[in-house]
Design a protein around this motif. Sequence first.
Motif, mmCIF file in Angstrom:
data_model
loop_
_atom_site.group_PDB
_atom_site.id
_atom_site.type_symbol
_atom_site.label_atom_id
_atom_site.label_comp_id
_atom_site.label_asym_id
_atom_site.label_seq_id
_atom_site.Cartn_x
_atom_site.Cartn_y
_atom_site.Cartn_z
ATOM 1 N N ASP A 69 0.173 -48.004 -35.081
ATOM 2 C CA ASP A 69 -0.440 -49.333 -35.224
ATOM 3 C C ASP A 69 -1.291 -49.700 -34.013
ATOM 4 O OD1 ASP A 69 0.944 -49.483 -37.574
ATOM 5 O OD2 ASP A 69 2.404 -50.965 -36.894
ATOM 6 N N LEU A 70 -1.138 -48.947 -32.931
ATOM 7 C CA LEU A 70 -1.907 -49.220 -31.717
ATOM 8 C C LEU A 70 -3.380 -48.885 -31.963
ATOM 9 C CD1 LEU A 70 -1.565 -50.030 -28.687
ATOM 10 C CD2 LEU A 70 -1.381 -47.597 -28.185
ATOM 11 N N VAL A 71 -4.264 -49.860 -31.736
ATOM 12 C CA VAL A 71 -5.682 -49.616 -32.029
ATOM 13 C C VAL A 71 -6.583 -49.740 -30.806
ATOM 14 C CG1 VAL A 71 -5.556 -50.251 -34.464
ATOM 15 C CG2 VAL A 71 -5.997 -52.038 -32.755
ATOM 16 N N LYS A 72 -6.055 -50.320 -29.714
ATOM 17 C CA LYS A 72 -6.907 -50.482 -28.533
ATOM 18 C C LYS A 72 -6.073 -50.491 -27.264
ATOM 19 C CE LYS A 72 -10.648 -53.479 -26.795
ATOM 20 N NZ LYS A 72 -11.378 -54.749 -27.021
ATOM 21 N N LEU A 73 -6.592 -49.831 -26.241
ATOM 22 C CA LEU A 73 -5.952 -49.775 -24.922
ATOM 23 C C LEU A 73 -6.980 -50.159 -23.868
ATOM 24 C CD1 LEU A 73 -3.915 -46.437 -24.813
ATOM 25 C CD2 LEU A 73 -2.991 -48.728 -24.548
ATOM 26 N N THR A 74 -6.613 -51.088 -22.999
ATOM 27 C CA THR A 74 -7.492 -51.448 -21.887
ATOM 28 C C THR A 74 -6.734 -51.194 -20.600
ATOM 29 O OG1 THR A 74 -8.578 -53.151 -23.205
ATOM 30 C CG2 THR A 74 -8.870 -53.270 -20.825
ATOM 31 N N ILE A 75 -7.213 -50.237 -19.826
ATOM 32 C CA ILE A 75 -6.550 -49.857 -18.570
ATOM 33 C C ILE A 75 -7.420 -50.337 -17.418
ATOM 34 C CG2 ILE A 75 -5.662 -47.931 -17.192
ATOM 35 C CD1 ILE A 75 -5.489 -46.325 -19.838
ATOM 36 N N ASP A 119 -12.291 -50.590 -11.707
ATOM 37 C CA ASP A 119 -12.622 -49.703 -12.819
ATOM 38 C C ASP A 119 -11.777 -50.061 -14.040
ATOM 39 O OD1 ASP A 119 -14.383 -48.354 -11.214
ATOM 40 O OD2 ASP A 119 -12.976 -46.762 -10.690
ATOM 41 N N THR A 120 -12.413 -50.161 -15.183
ATOM 42 C CA THR A 120 -11.719 -50.477 -16.428
ATOM 43 C C THR A 120 -12.078 -49.449 -17.483
ATOM 44 O OG1 THR A 120 -11.715 -52.848 -15.938
ATOM 45 C CG2 THR A 120 -11.384 -52.216 -18.231
ATOM 46 N N ILE A 121 -11.058 -48.952 -18.172
ATOM 47 C CA ILE A 121 -11.241 -47.990 -19.250
ATOM 48 C C ILE A 121 -10.759 -48.637 -20.542
ATOM 49 C CG2 ILE A 121 -10.519 -45.754 -20.176
ATOM 50 C CD1 ILE A 121 -10.085 -44.885 -17.226
ATOM 51 N N VAL A 122 -11.608 -48.635 -21.554
ATOM 52 C CA VAL A 122 -11.236 -49.191 -22.849
ATOM 53 C C VAL A 122 -11.278 -48.064 -23.879
ATOM 54 C CG1 VAL A 122 -11.739 -50.898 -24.635
ATOM 55 C CG2 VAL A 122 -12.206 -51.437 -22.222
ATOM 56 N N LEU A 123 -10.136 -47.844 -24.520
ATOM 57 C CA LEU A 123 -10.024 -46.823 -25.557
ATOM 58 C C LEU A 123 -9.755 -47.509 -26.887
ATOM 59 C CD1 LEU A 123 -7.617 -44.333 -23.723
ATOM 60 C CD2 LEU A 123 -10.106 -44.278 -23.756
ATOM 61 N N GLU A 160 -15.462 -47.998 -23.149
ATOM 62 C CA GLU A 160 -15.930 -48.366 -21.808
ATOM 63 C C GLU A 160 -15.209 -47.502 -20.782
ATOM 64 O OE1 GLU A 160 -15.641 -52.248 -18.900
ATOM 65 O OE2 GLU A 160 -15.631 -52.619 -21.043
ATOM 66 N N PRO A 161 -15.904 -46.981 -19.784
ATOM 67 C CA PRO A 161 -17.355 -47.019 -19.587
ATOM 68 C C PRO A 161 -18.057 -46.062 -20.546
ATOM 69 C CG PRO A 161 -16.342 -45.626 -17.923
ATOM 70 C CD PRO A 161 -15.215 -46.210 -18.723
ATOM 71 N N LYS A 162 -19.321 -46.332 -20.796
ATOM 72 C CA LYS A 162 -20.105 -45.440 -21.658
ATOM 73 C C LYS A 162 -20.721 -44.359 -20.779
ATOM 74 C CE LYS A 162 -21.154 -48.650 -25.412
ATOM 75 N NZ LYS A 162 -20.303 -47.923 -26.359
ATOM 76 N N LYS A 175 -2.284 -43.854 -14.705
ATOM 77 C CA LYS A 175 -3.362 -44.047 -13.720
ATOM 78 C C LYS A 175 -4.440 -42.975 -13.863
ATOM 79 C CE LYS A 175 -1.401 -46.650 -9.868
ATOM 80 N NZ LYS A 175 -1.082 -46.625 -8.436
ATOM 81 N N LYS A 176 -4.967 -42.853 -15.063
ATOM 82 C CA LYS A 176 -5.993 -41.846 -15.322
ATOM 83 C C LYS A 176 -7.374 -42.468 -15.147
ATOM 84 C CE LYS A 176 -3.024 -38.698 -16.816
ATOM 85 N NZ LYS A 176 -2.708 -37.517 -16.042
ATOM 86 N N SER A 177 -8.242 -41.756 -14.456
ATOM 87 C CA SER A 177 -9.632 -42.192 -14.355
ATOM 88 C C SER A 177 -10.380 -41.706 -15.599
ATOM 89 C CB SER A 177 -10.280 -41.600 -13.105
ATOM 90 O OG SER A 177 -10.364 -40.189 -13.219
ATOM 91 N N ALA A 178 -11.583 -42.208 -15.797
ATOM 92 C CA ALA A 178 -12.398 -41.767 -16.935
ATOM 93 C C ALA A 178 -12.652 -40.264 -16.853
ATOM 94 C CB ALA A 178 -13.716 -42.533 -16.960
#
Length: 200
Positions: free
Chosen positions: A9-15, A21-25, A37-39, A133-136
């Motif tokens: 059911d998980l559809v989005k993750l914002t780290i 730095d922000t990563i959006v999956l 994000e980031p593109k 704590k993963k970077s892009a």
Amino acid sequence: LAFREQKDDLVKLTIAHASGDTIVLARKDPKTWEMVEPKLPKYRLDPKVVDGVVETLATYNAADFADEAKESETGLQKASLSVQLEWKAGSKMEKPVTLLVGKKHEKDNRYYAQLLGEKQAFLVNDYQVTQLKKSAEEMREKDPIVAKFGVDDVTGLTIRKGGTVVEIVRDSEGGWSLAAPVKTRADAEKMKTLLDKLSR
């Protein structure tokens, strides 16, 4: 956090990292995630890394309570890492949840953690934080060092280390034999494992 049964059911993750730095999956389909994000140009997300992050979150258990810790000790007011989880409509996990990770405990390798909006603080293990704590760049699918090949197409392998040379060849029956430094049969299962790793 415990949502193993609602993992799909998980559809989005914002780290969000303290560095800014922000990563959006976002889930593209039931089996595929994409980085929103980031593109980054020519970026391929490594599904194994994302699966590891999701699996870690789905079973994110506390190692201990941190009832006596002061705010200045926990660092949760200015979290070093925050992870927001969002769910598809109709999920039992109705509202978004944000996990905050603070400072490392001064006496061991555990970190302070807390859910946003709740008072209870916890201690979580170091590996649970490292996994998140993963970077892009760490989430990028890496190109293989050896071009992908079929394991059955390999007829021989030469391994050199220092002055030692190990030669392994496929015999007429499809098995494997050592040709150097000694002549003897090779372990078929170990060869299968080795070639499988090299092919990836």
